[in-house]
Design a protein around this motif. Structure first.
Motif, mmCIF file in Angstrom:
data_model
loop_
_atom_site.group_PDB
_atom_site.id
_atom_site.type_symbol
_atom_site.label_atom_id
_atom_site.label_comp_id
_atom_site.label_asym_id
_atom_site.label_seq_id
_atom_site.Cartn_x
_atom_site.Cartn_y
_atom_site.Cartn_z
ATOM 1 N N UNK A 18 40.349 44.845 27.053
ATOM 2 C CA UNK A 18 40.615 43.607 27.785
ATOM 3 C C UNK A 18 41.201 43.910 29.161
ATOM 4 N N UNK A 19 42.044 44.911 29.245
ATOM 5 C CA UNK A 19 42.608 45.282 30.546
ATOM 6 C C UNK A 19 41.531 45.869 31.441
ATOM 7 N N UNK A 20 40.661 46.688 30.878
ATOM 8 C CA UNK A 20 39.538 47.210 31.656
ATOM 9 C C UNK A 20 38.656 46.069 32.178
ATOM 10 N N UNK A 21 38.600 44.965 31.416
ATOM 11 C CA UNK A 21 37.773 43.825 31.809
ATOM 12 C C UNK A 21 38.467 42.906 32.803
ATOM 13 N N UNK A 37 42.926 50.879 42.298
ATOM 14 C CA UNK A 37 42.711 52.318 42.226
ATOM 15 C C UNK A 37 42.447 52.794 40.804
ATOM 16 N N UNK A 38 42.833 51.997 39.807
ATOM 17 C CA UNK A 38 42.585 52.358 38.418
ATOM 18 C C UNK A 38 41.260 51.827 37.905
ATOM 19 N N UNK A 39 40.492 51.166 38.769
ATOM 20 C CA UNK A 39 39.199 50.657 38.353
ATOM 21 C C UNK A 39 39.242 49.299 37.694
ATOM 22 N N UNK A 40 40.411 48.637 37.656
ATOM 23 C CA UNK A 40 40.524 47.295 37.078
ATOM 24 C C UNK A 40 40.333 46.251 38.174
ATOM 25 N N UNK A 41 39.891 45.061 37.784
ATOM 26 C CA UNK A 41 39.859 43.969 38.740
ATOM 27 C C UNK A 41 41.265 43.745 39.283
ATOM 28 N N UNK A 42 41.374 43.592 40.582
ATOM 29 C CA UNK A 42 42.674 43.565 41.249
ATOM 30 C C UNK A 42 43.560 42.405 40.812
ATOM 31 N N UNK A 43 44.836 42.702 40.686
ATOM 32 C CA UNK A 43 45.854 41.668 40.610
ATOM 33 C C UNK A 43 46.076 41.141 42.025
ATOM 34 N N UNK A 63 33.825 39.056 28.058
ATOM 35 C CA UNK A 63 33.129 38.316 29.106
ATOM 36 C C UNK A 63 34.032 37.222 29.680
ATOM 37 N N UNK A 64 34.707 36.486 28.808
ATOM 38 C CA UNK A 64 35.584 35.424 29.283
ATOM 39 C C UNK A 64 36.807 35.974 30.002
ATOM 40 N N UNK A 65 37.257 37.161 29.604
ATOM 41 C CA UNK A 65 38.338 37.822 30.330
ATOM 42 C C UNK A 65 37.892 38.163 31.744
ATOM 43 N N UNK A 66 36.712 38.737 31.848
ATOM 44 C CA UNK A 66 36.194 39.106 33.165
ATOM 45 C C UNK A 66 36.036 37.875 34.049
#
Length: 466
Positions: free
Chosen positions: A299-302, A20-26, A260-263
């Motif tokens: 990094x968190x956004x990624x 819901x915050x727009x981040x890739x899901x945990x 990129x590597x984070x994503x």
């Protein structure tokens, strides 16, 4: 063909789900826990020794899905080692006995960063020996490799709670330790994953004008600089600001590569940790450099689920951003610095003679005087830190528990540096410090039974109100 491409796009969108915050899901199991500690400056196995209180710490480390620390030493057997101490070092030639790797595993460590200012002190041979020791003991490490692509890549740990990715970099490192990729006929270079930062010394306008006059009076000063608010002098770059201090500009290419590597790490895993080893603006500072908050949030956004800084050797604040923890420094975890040998350059640097002085006397001189512009490690503050236990429920950070620890600052040299729980007034003082340092980020830490506790809901409310 178009239908196949459309199906592939649908599959990628489904795989790369966002919360819901727009981040890739945990995507970890209920109750998943991450333990994060700081620098592992350790030269020998500890679990079988006599170290009062250490077993309580080990129990905390072993009870997590992921236990992370910064590997700030090199593991090699000096009797058979084919390399040598390098001409440049990150403050000391850190070296540990081969028995350290299985002992770290026994403590509970299963993920470490190995990108820091000590990585290349024993050359590429030392890096490879250390990597081999970690591999043989099933400890996943990130931040180094045979070229930049390998050093910057995410590394993965399989746990019952989910697959965990680790991306590590260093903003403080020796120049010759930076990895690079092949270019044309030139091969790649082994080394660490860099986050290069350009340092500016900020001075008020009157000071800046005085510096400009000095620069202009020097022969061959190179007045072609076009920016009236910045100037270079004697290897430093100055810019105008309200108060004297330091400012940093991260290298855009390095930032893009790390993100990129984070994503990609998160796309291939259920949980992603990003770490940086940075001393900026110096070990004396309890405040992080000005670029870090923006970069940590990027990094968190990624896709990062936690961002961890290690390197300053003392605690800095904690922020909860979009439901993920940002540790601006987790300080030291072990400072068992009984290093030997220390290298001839260290004897010279501290005015010691290897024919009459001992390795321990060189180490004590380095710790007292420090290196570069820092004032050494005599202050007890460098021997106080926390063990951070992050618990996730329903794929959200539910609780963060901070166990205060102390590393025996007053102990004799041979017994100093091994952590134990800090109790009473000392424990309360450590927690009060982290409370004060975290307040600016809207993070509320309450003390329950001598443990600092952050709950996501409490911190989220504070963040929304600021």
């Amino acid at each position: 063909m178009e239908g196949n491409l459309g199906h592939e796009n649908d599959r990628l969108v489904h795989r790369n789900r966002y919360d819901v915050d727009g981040c890739l899901e945990t995507n970890v199991t209920h109750g998943f826990t991450l333990v994060a500690v700081g620098d592992l400056i350790v030269t020998r196995p500890l679990t079988k020794g006599h170290h009062p209180g250490f077993s309580e710490i080990v129990e905390i480390l072993r009870n997590a899905d992921v236990t992370f620390g910064n590997m700030e030493t090199n593991i090699l057997d000096i009797r058979s080692f084919t390399g040598s101490p390098q001409a440049e070092h990150g403050g000391a030639y850190h070296v540990s006995l081969p028995d350290l790797a299985p002992d770290l595993k026994s403590m509970g460590f299963n993920m470490v960063s190995y990108a820091n200012n000590h990585t290349f002190e024993w050359g590429v041979e030392g890096m490879r020996e250390t990597c081999r020791a970690l591999d043989q003991n099933g400890i996943v490490y990130a931040g180094v490799g045979e070229n930049l692509a390998q050093a910057s890549a995410a590394r993965f740990l399989e746990t019952p709670g989910g697959r965990v990715a680790l991306v590590s970099c260093a903003s403080t490192f020796t120049p010759m330790s930076r990895a690079c990729d092949p270019a044309g006929a030139a091969p790649g270079r082994p080394g660490l994953n860099p986050l290069r930062v350009e340092e500016y010394i900020v001075v008020p306008p009157a000071m800046f004008e005085s510096l400009r006059q000095v620069r202009d009076a020097l022969p061959n000063y190179g007045s072609g600089q076009s920016d009236p608010n910045r100037l270079g002098l004697a290897g430093a770059t100055y810019k105008i600001g309200d108060q004297p201090g330091y400012s940093y500009l991260p290298n855009p290419a390095d930032v893009a590569d790390i993100l990129r590597n984070t994503r990609q790490g998160k796309q291939f895993a259920d949980f992603c940790i990003v770490t940086n080893h940075g001393h900026e603006p110096g070990n004396w500072s309890q405040q992080p450099p000005d670029y870090v908050q923006s970069f940590a949030r990027q990094t968190i956004d990624a896709g990062a689920d936690a961002y961890i800084v290690h390197g300053p050797h003392q605690l800095r604040g904690i922020e909860i951003y979009r439901g993920r923890p940002i540790f601006y420094s987790v300080g030291n975890f072990i400072m068992d610095d009984l290093r030997t040998p220390v290298g001839a350059d260290m004897f010279t640097a501290y005015g010691k003679d290897p024919r009459t002085d001992t390795d321990a006397e060189v180490t004590l001189a380095e710790m007292a005087q420090g290196y570069e512009s820092d004032a050494g490690f005599t202050d007890p503050i460098f021997y106080e830190s926390v063990v951070a236990v992050n618990r996730f429920e329903d794929n959200r950070l539910a609780e963060l528990r901070l166990y205060p620890i102390e590393l025996g600052h007053s102990e004799r040299f041979a017994n100093r540096g091994v952590p134990r729980l800090a109790r009473g007034q000392q424990g309360r003082a450590i927690l009060q410090r982290i409370q004060d340092l975290s307040e600016v980020y809207g993070t509320e830490i309450v003390v329950e039974d001598d443990i600092g506790v952050i709950t996501f809901e409490r911190s989220a409310r504070r963040t929304e109100s600021t």
